[in-house]
Scaffold this motif. Structure first.
Motif, short mmCIF file in Angstrom:
data_model
loop_
_atom_site.label_atom_id
_atom_site.label_comp_id
_atom_site.label_asym_id
_atom_site.label_seq_id
_atom_site.Cartn_x
_atom_site.Cartn_y
_atom_site.Cartn_z
N CYS A 254 48.95 30.37 34.54
CA CYS A 254 47.91 30.32 33.34
C CYS A 254 47.67 28.70 32.63
O CYS A 254 47.31 28.75 32.13
N PHE A 259 42.87 29.08 36.06
CA PHE A 259 43.32 30.63 35.71
C PHE A 259 43.08 30.58 33.75
O PHE A 259 43.00 31.42 33.58
N LEU A 263 41.22 33.23 31.51
CA LEU A 263 42.75 34.30 31.40
C LEU A 263 41.93 35.35 30.76
O LEU A 263 41.79 35.09 28.80
N HIS A 266 47.73 38.48 30.23
CA HIS A 266 49.10 37.90 30.06
C HIS A 266 50.48 38.34 29.78
O HIS A 266 50.52 38.02 28.37
N SER A 273 43.09 37.21 35.44
CA SER A 273 42.36 35.74 34.84
C SER A 273 40.55 35.97 35.81
O SER A 273 40.75 37.21 36.48
N ILE A 275 37.94 34.82 37.58
CA ILE A 275 37.75 33.78 38.70
C ILE A 275 36.50 33.64 39.32
O ILE A 275 35.86 34.72 39.84
#
Length: 322
Positions: A254, A259, A263, A266, A273, A275
């Motif tokens: 994280c 990431f 995010l 979590h 996340s 990407i």
């Protein structure tokens, strides 16, 4: 006026060559005469060669012509400059020699007590980073100058290790220091769009007589980060990556720049996340491999398949080695 302004005013008045009394200085600057005495003492402590003649017709004057004005920085400002020089040195700042001369000049205009304090603060801070490529420094100076002058450059650029260098013309808009590497951001005439170029991959650089106009609203930092990280409000061109695993490994991920930016979720045993698609099968799998069995890819399937493929290739490689 501030203390520094008043001290500089006293200095400029004395640089006229006149001999002035404390009363004359106080009247000129509209401050108390005792304040003048304090400022004269501070100037002397900073290295200004002021002498005082007592008695009728006496006053303050400079012992000799002063070509360089002293630097009026308090201890916190001096400490910050010395610390900044340490950070810049480790980053491979292209004007490192000039910065060191500036720090030397700073110390020259301090008294012994101030120099000892500066040295104590300097020795109390250490910056550890990968050793910068010193051969890039001269090139960075040329790049920075071209950015400031808005001059088009001709460069021989190698996109990646082992590739042949291509000659390109670029209009450099700005320099970026990112993760121990320097980049120049600018308009590429070959591609017809703004691109980023790693400075250590530029094999040759030549200035041209052609000038350009940088877009008024262009932000090199925003462009560079935008090319690496997805827009938090936009899902196009991104994938949601979901991982499960050991809490410590997930927490560490994280904090990674890629990431952390996108995010979505979590918890102790799961993270999600957003990407960029370009990183999904190229850059990201190698990051995840370093965590071994501490993490596991849940989605997307294309990332799981890439992880399996890389693991198989590594296994085959080491079997062949044995």
């Amino acid at each position: 006026m501030s203390k520094a302004d008043n001290m500089l005013s006293i200095l400029w008045l004395l640089k006229t060559g006149k001999q002035l009394t404390a009363k004359q200085l106080a009247e000129e600057l509209e401050i108390h005469i005792r304040t003048v005495y304090r400022y004269i003492d501070a100037l002397c402590a900073s290295g200004v060669p002021i002498i005082a003649d007592a008695g009728p017709g006496g006053g303050y004057k400079l012992l000799r012509p002063l070509d360089d004005a002293p630097l009026f920085f308090d201890l916190d400002e001096q400490k910050a400059l010395v610390h900044a020089a340490q950070f810049a040195r480790e980053a491979g700042y292209p004007y490192g020699d000039a910065l060191e001369r500036a720090v030397t000049k700073l110390k020259r205009y301090t008294n012994e007590e101030q120099r000892e304090a500066i040295d104590r603060h300097a020795s109390g801070l250490n910056v550890i980073s990968p050793s910068p490529d010193r051969t890039v420094a001269e090139m960075l100076q040329s790049l920075e100058q071209s950015v400031a002058d808005a001059r088009t450059l001709r460069i021989d650029y190698r996109k990646e290790r082992g590739a042949f260098a291509e000659t390109r013309r670029i209009d450099p808009y700005g320099l970026i220091h990112w993760k121990s590497k320097w980049y120049v951001i600018g308009h590429c005439h070959l591609r017809g769009e703004v691109r980023s170029f790693r400075a250590d991959r530029i094999q040759r650089i030549d200035s041209t007589e052609d000038a350009f106009v940088r877009p008024a609203d262009f932000d090199a930092r925003r462009f560079f980060l935008g090319s690496l990280l997805p827009d938090a409000e936009r899902e196009e061109g991104t994938f949601t990556v979901r991982l499960i695993g050991h809490p410590a490994a997930l927490a560490d991920l994280c904090e990674h720049w890629q990431f952390g930016h996108g995010l979505l979720h979590h918890s102790d045993h799961e993270i999600a996340s957003r990407i960029p698609a370009a990183s999904l099968t190229t850059y990201l799998p190698y990051i995840l491999l370093s965590y071994g069995s501490a993490i596991q890819v849940v989605e997307p399937p294309v990332l799981k398949e890439r992880m399996i493929s890389l693991a198989s290739e590594l296994s085959a490689h080491y079997r062949e080695t044995d």
